[in-house]
Each structure stands twice: as C-alpha cells, then as structure tokens.
Design a protein around this motif. Structure first.
Motif, mmCIF file in Angstrom:
data_model
loop_
_atom_site.group_PDB
_atom_site.id
_atom_site.type_symbol
_atom_site.label_atom_id
_atom_site.label_comp_id
_atom_site.label_asym_id
_atom_site.label_seq_id
_atom_site.Cartn_x
_atom_site.Cartn_y
_atom_site.Cartn_z
ATOM 1 N N UNK A 85 0.824 -1.186 0.000
ATOM 2 C CA UNK A 85 0.000 0.000 0.000
ATOM 3 C C UNK A 85 0.859 1.235 0.000
ATOM 4 N N UNK A 86 0.499 2.254 -0.797
ATOM 5 C CA UNK A 86 1.297 3.473 -0.801
ATOM 6 C C UNK A 86 1.142 4.218 0.525
ATOM 7 N N UNK A 87 2.252 4.700 1.050
ATOM 8 C CA UNK A 87 2.208 5.464 2.293
ATOM 9 C C UNK A 87 1.703 6.874 2.000
ATOM 10 N N UNK A 88 0.964 7.422 2.952
ATOM 11 C CA UNK A 88 0.471 8.781 2.769
ATOM 12 C C UNK A 88 1.612 9.760 2.984
ATOM 13 N N UNK A 89 1.742 10.732 2.095
ATOM 14 C CA UNK A 89 2.826 11.696 2.263
ATOM 15 C C UNK A 89 2.564 12.608 3.445
ATOM 16 N N UNK A 90 3.640 12.958 4.148
ATOM 17 C CA UNK A 90 3.512 13.867 5.281
ATOM 18 C C UNK A 90 3.576 15.304 4.774
ATOM 19 N N UNK A 91 3.341 16.263 5.655
ATOM 20 C CA UNK A 91 3.430 17.672 5.290
ATOM 21 C C UNK A 91 4.831 18.043 4.821
ATOM 22 N N UNK A 92 5.843 17.451 5.474
ATOM 23 C CA UNK A 92 7.227 17.720 5.074
ATOM 24 C C UNK A 92 7.505 17.192 3.675
ATOM 25 N N UNK A 93 6.967 16.013 3.353
ATOM 26 C CA UNK A 93 7.165 15.447 2.020
ATOM 27 C C UNK A 93 6.553 16.342 0.956
ATOM 28 N N UNK A 94 5.348 16.825 1.218
ATOM 29 C CA UNK A 94 4.675 17.688 0.246
ATOM 30 C C UNK A 94 5.397 19.009 0.079
ATOM 31 N N UNK A 95 5.904 19.560 1.167
ATOM 32 C CA UNK A 95 6.646 20.820 1.092
ATOM 33 C C UNK A 95 7.950 20.632 0.319
ATOM 34 N N UNK A 96 8.648 19.539 0.557
ATOM 35 C CA UNK A 96 9.884 19.258 -0.171
ATOM 36 C C UNK A 96 9.612 19.076 -1.657
ATOM 37 N N UNK A 97 8.515 18.414 -1.986
ATOM 38 C CA UNK A 97 8.157 18.231 -3.389
ATOM 39 C C UNK A 97 7.838 19.565 -4.045
ATOM 40 N N UNK A 98 7.096 20.418 -3.351
ATOM 41 C CA UNK A 98 6.763 21.742 -3.894
ATOM 42 C C UNK A 98 8.031 22.572 -4.109
ATOM 43 N N UNK A 99 8.968 22.527 -3.170
ATOM 44 C CA UNK A 99 10.223 23.265 -3.319
ATOM 45 C C UNK A 99 11.032 22.741 -4.498
ATOM 46 N N UNK A 100 11.063 21.433 -4.693
ATOM 47 C CA UNK A 100 11.795 20.854 -5.817
ATOM 48 C C UNK A 100 11.185 21.270 -7.141
ATOM 49 N N UNK A 101 9.854 21.321 -7.203
ATOM 50 C CA UNK A 101 9.185 21.748 -8.443
ATOM 51 C C UNK A 101 9.500 23.214 -8.733
ATOM 52 N N UNK A 102 9.483 24.042 -7.690
ATOM 53 C CA UNK A 102 9.825 25.463 -7.883
ATOM 54 C C UNK A 102 11.252 25.624 -8.386
#
Length: 140
Positions: A85-102
């Motif tokens: 099962x895929x693990x739910x991303x944490x707030x830190x994971x989502x923030x890191x992903x957003x920073x990488x996209x930027x």
C-alpha cells in the motif's frame, strides 16, 4: 435397471460460494482486506494485510470493520502496515516536493547564481539545486 448419476451430476449449483474472501463479521458481505489474529498469550490482537490463505483461527475483515476494530479491555491492538500500500505523504514530504518543483521551474536563474561563487568555494561542485549539490567525479 435405472441409470446412476455420479456425484458431480447430482450436485446442486450454488451462487453462495465466491472465490473472493468475505468479511468474517456476521451479516457483512463486503470483500475482506485485512486479517485479524489473536495472540492470547500476549493479550494482543494483530491486524495485518489479508493473509494468503484463510486460516481457521484468523478472521478476515473488510475495510470498514478493520478500521473500527477495538480489542477487549487490557488488550493491545497491533496494526501492521501493508508494504504494497502506498504510504500517505507527510506535510514535510509535500513541502519538499513543492520546493523541488519550484527549483526545477527556474534552472537558468540558479545556474547564473551558482556560476562563480559556488565553484570558487568548492572545486568539486558542478551545479546546485536548492540544498542538493552535483559534484564532479573524483576521477576527473
């Protein structure tokens, strides 16, 4: 002399038996997604992913009943995570992903900023992406 019918020919077809395992709870016909096992010696109820085979002393539960599971007073419930099962991303994971996209959206600006200053500080550094650095191979 009359004709004899074999056991298969005399069997009554049934729509009750299904190849999909169902929830063990009474009057629940939903498909099972988890298996519950009691470890009496440790006063523990273990809820894990659906077992490969139906065992006589285990209980298959649907999603709703597995989420609402409670154990008797004094018992502990251990919930094993399903590795598939895929693990739910944490707030830190989502923030890191957003920073990488930027950072990826503006590579020209970062290359100009990292041009002279970063290379002068570290001769092995080739490029920089946020907090990540691309280093030159020590063989070159």
């Amino acid at each position: 002399m009359g004709s004899r019918r074999g056991p298969l020919k005399s069997a009554v077809p049934s729509n009750v038996v299904s190849p999909v395992r169902r929830c063990s709870r009474t009057a629940c016909g939903r498909p099972a997604v988890a298996t519950l096992t009691y470890v009496y010696a440790d006063s523990t109820a273990v809820l894990g992913p659906l077992a490969t085979y139906a065992e006589p002393h285990c209980y298959d539960l649907c999603a709703e009943h597995s989420e609402r599971l409670t154990a008797p007073r004094g018992w502990e419930v251990v919930r094993l995570l399903d590795g598939s099962a895929p693990a739910r991303p944490s707030g830190d994971d989502l923030e890191a992903l957003a920073n990488a996209v930027r950072e990826a959206a503006r590579p020209q600006e970062r290359a100009a900023e990292a041009g002279g200053g970063a290379r002068a500080a570290d001769p092995m550094e080739v490029a920089r992406r946020g907090h990540l650095r691309v280093l030159r191979s020590p063989d070159n």
